[in-house]
Each structure stands twice: as structure tokens, then as C-alpha cells.
Design a protein around this motif. Structure first.
Motif, PDB file in Angstrom:
ATOM      1  N   SER A 142     100.666 -77.730 166.707  1.00  0.00           N
ATOM      2  CA  SER A 142      99.917 -76.633 166.419  1.00  0.00           C
ATOM      3  C   SER A 142      98.164 -76.808 166.623  1.00  0.00           C
ATOM      4  O   SER A 142      98.151 -78.472 166.234  1.00  0.00           O
ATOM      5  CB  SER A 142     100.099 -76.387 165.167  1.00  0.00           C
ATOM      6  OG  SER A 142     101.458 -75.669 164.855  1.00  0.00           O
ATOM      7  N   LEU A 143      97.422 -76.111 166.760  1.00  0.00           N
ATOM      8  CA  LEU A 143      96.075 -76.333 166.735  1.00  0.00           C
ATOM      9  C   LEU A 143      95.541 -75.145 166.153  1.00  0.00           C
ATOM     10  O   LEU A 143      96.171 -74.275 166.445  1.00  0.00           O
ATOM     11  CB  LEU A 143      95.508 -76.597 168.092  1.00  0.00           C
ATOM     12  CG  LEU A 143      95.791 -77.993 168.693  1.00  0.00           C
ATOM     13  CD1 LEU A 143      95.259 -78.088 170.182  1.00  0.00           C
ATOM     14  CD2 LEU A 143      95.098 -79.038 167.799  1.00  0.00           C
ATOM     15  N   ARG A 144      94.208 -75.047 165.697  1.00  0.00           N
ATOM     16  CA  ARG A 144      93.478 -73.884 165.170  1.00  0.00           C
ATOM     17  C   ARG A 144      92.150 -73.952 165.724  1.00  0.00           C
ATOM     18  O   ARG A 144      91.379 -75.114 165.394  1.00  0.00           O
ATOM     19  CB  ARG A 144      93.538 -74.094 163.469  1.00  0.00           C
ATOM     20  CG  ARG A 144      92.882 -72.790 163.191  1.00  0.00           C
ATOM     21  CD  ARG A 144      92.664 -72.686 161.458  1.00  0.00           C
ATOM     22  NE  ARG A 144      92.288 -71.490 160.880  1.00  0.00           N
ATOM     23  CZ  ARG A 144      91.705 -71.241 159.872  1.00  0.00           C
ATOM     24  NH1 ARG A 144      91.327 -72.104 159.137  1.00  0.00           N
ATOM     25  NH2 ARG A 144      91.766 -69.889 159.401  1.00  0.00           N
ATOM     26  N   LEU A 145      91.930 -73.172 166.369  1.00  0.00           N
ATOM     27  CA  LEU A 145      90.545 -73.187 167.098  1.00  0.00           C
ATOM     28  C   LEU A 145      89.714 -72.193 166.175  1.00  0.00           C
ATOM     29  O   LEU A 145      90.150 -71.079 165.654  1.00  0.00           O
ATOM     30  CB  LEU A 145      90.560 -72.317 168.534  1.00  0.00           C
ATOM     31  CG  LEU A 145      91.592 -73.099 169.555  1.00  0.00           C
ATOM     32  CD1 LEU A 145      91.335 -72.266 170.924  1.00  0.00           C
ATOM     33  CD2 LEU A 145      91.284 -74.626 169.744  1.00  0.00           C
ATOM     34  N   VAL A 170      80.081 -70.885 169.234  1.00  0.00           N
ATOM     35  CA  VAL A 170      80.378 -72.217 169.227  1.00  0.00           C
ATOM     36  C   VAL A 170      81.857 -72.458 168.861  1.00  0.00           C
ATOM     37  O   VAL A 170      82.259 -72.215 167.736  1.00  0.00           O
ATOM     38  CB  VAL A 170      79.451 -73.003 168.344  1.00  0.00           C
ATOM     39  CG1 VAL A 170      79.967 -74.606 168.266  1.00  0.00           C
ATOM     40  CG2 VAL A 170      77.906 -72.843 168.625  1.00  0.00           C
ATOM     41  N   GLU A 171      82.655 -72.732 169.991  1.00  0.00           N
ATOM     42  CA  GLU A 171      83.836 -73.138 169.505  1.00  0.00           C
ATOM     43  C   GLU A 171      84.496 -74.413 169.180  1.00  0.00           C
ATOM     44  O   GLU A 171      83.459 -75.398 169.348  1.00  0.00           O
ATOM     45  CB  GLU A 171      84.997 -72.960 170.834  1.00  0.00           C
ATOM     46  CG  GLU A 171      84.846 -71.526 171.551  1.00  0.00           C
ATOM     47  CD  GLU A 171      84.098 -71.471 172.558  1.00  0.00           C
ATOM     48  OE1 GLU A 171      84.036 -70.690 173.475  1.00  0.00           O
ATOM     49  OE2 GLU A 171      82.913 -72.351 172.726  1.00  0.00           O
ATOM     50  N   SER A 172      85.296 -74.844 168.262  1.00  0.00           N
ATOM     51  CA  SER A 172      85.710 -75.958 167.791  1.00  0.00           C
ATOM     52  C   SER A 172      87.350 -76.039 167.536  1.00  0.00           C
ATOM     53  O   SER A 172      87.878 -74.877 167.654  1.00  0.00           O
ATOM     54  CB  SER A 172      84.886 -76.308 166.656  1.00  0.00           C
ATOM     55  OG  SER A 172      85.324 -75.686 165.420  1.00  0.00           O
ATOM     56  N   GLY A 173      87.857 -77.000 167.517  1.00  0.00           N
ATOM     57  CA  GLY A 173      89.285 -77.128 167.108  1.00  0.00           C
ATOM     58  C   GLY A 173      90.232 -77.576 168.175  1.00  0.00           C
ATOM     59  O   GLY A 173      91.498 -77.692 167.866  1.00  0.00           O
TER      60      GLY A 173
END
Length: 125
Positions: A17-20, A5-8
Motif C-alpha cells: 500500500s501507498l498513500r499519495l 505538490v505531490e508526495s508519498g
């Protein structure tokens, strides 16, 4: 039952910036893990991979120096830190687990047995 399950994901401006994150359950989290992405009209592309121990990583050239893959085996969680994002990074990002090998010698998407549902990353200029 294996679940990834991915999120972010989200929408950011170029340079942001993003952090998955990818939470895994239902199997032993001790195989190669990877992040893939697919933009509309394009083939799925392997972005980053990490071996079981975490010490060996691989990146596609276009993200080297900007993205960092990591894993917390105690939490069965995979991460992708994305910095200096560009509009060309816009895609659906998928977490995947090899399910068989501790190393990442085989990084084609067809070698990964388990997949998440994806999380959208959109980078605007």
C-alpha cells in the motif's frame, strides 16, 4: 501562483500500500480534483476523481475496490490511498485540479488546468 505538490510515492512489493498526498496553494480549492498516471510508453490515464464536496467520486475500472480518493478542503489537500498494489500500477502519478467546475463531469486530462510535478510509484512482483 498555483502550486500542486505531490508526495508519498515510492517502491513497494505487489500487494502493498501507498498513500499519495497533494498539497494545493495559490487558488481556491473548490473545484474537481483528480489523480492521473502515466507509465513509460503509455498515454496519461485518469485514475480517480473527486468533486468539491467529496461525496462524488469516480474511478477507472482497473483500480476500483483498491484505490480511494479523498480530500480535506480545510487543508487544501488531496489524497489517494492505494491498496493491493499491482505491478501494472507502476507509473508517475500526477495530481490535477480542474480549476473551474465543482463537479467532475469533464474528466479528460485536457480539462484540468493545474498539474503537479508528479510522484513515482513502482510496484515490484
Amino acid at each position: 501562483q498555483v502550486q500542486l505538490v505531490e508526495s508519498g510515492g515510492g517502491s513497494v512489493q505487489a500487494g502493498g500500500s501507498l498513500r499519495l498526498s497533494c498539497a494545493a496553494s495559490g487558488y481556491t480549492f473548490n473545484t474537481c480534483m483528480g489523480w492521473f498516471r502515466q507509465a513509460p510508453g503509455k498515454e496519461r490515464e485518469g485514475v480517480a476523481f473527486i468533486a468539491t464536496g467529496g461525496g462524488i467520486t469516480y474511478y477507472v475500472d482497473s483500480v476500483k475496490g483498491r484505490f480511494t480518493i479523498s480530500r480535506d478542503n480545510a487543508k487544501n489537500t488531496l489524497y489517494l490511498e492505494m491498496n493491493s498494489l499491482k505491478p501494472e500500477d507502476t507509473a508517475m502519478y500526477y495530481c490535477a485540479a480542474d480549476g473551474r467546475f465543482r463537479g467532475c463531469a469533464y474528466r479528460d486530462s485536457g480539462n484540468f488546468r493545474y498539474w503537479g510535478q508528479g510522484t513515482q510509484v513502482t510496484v515490484s512482483s
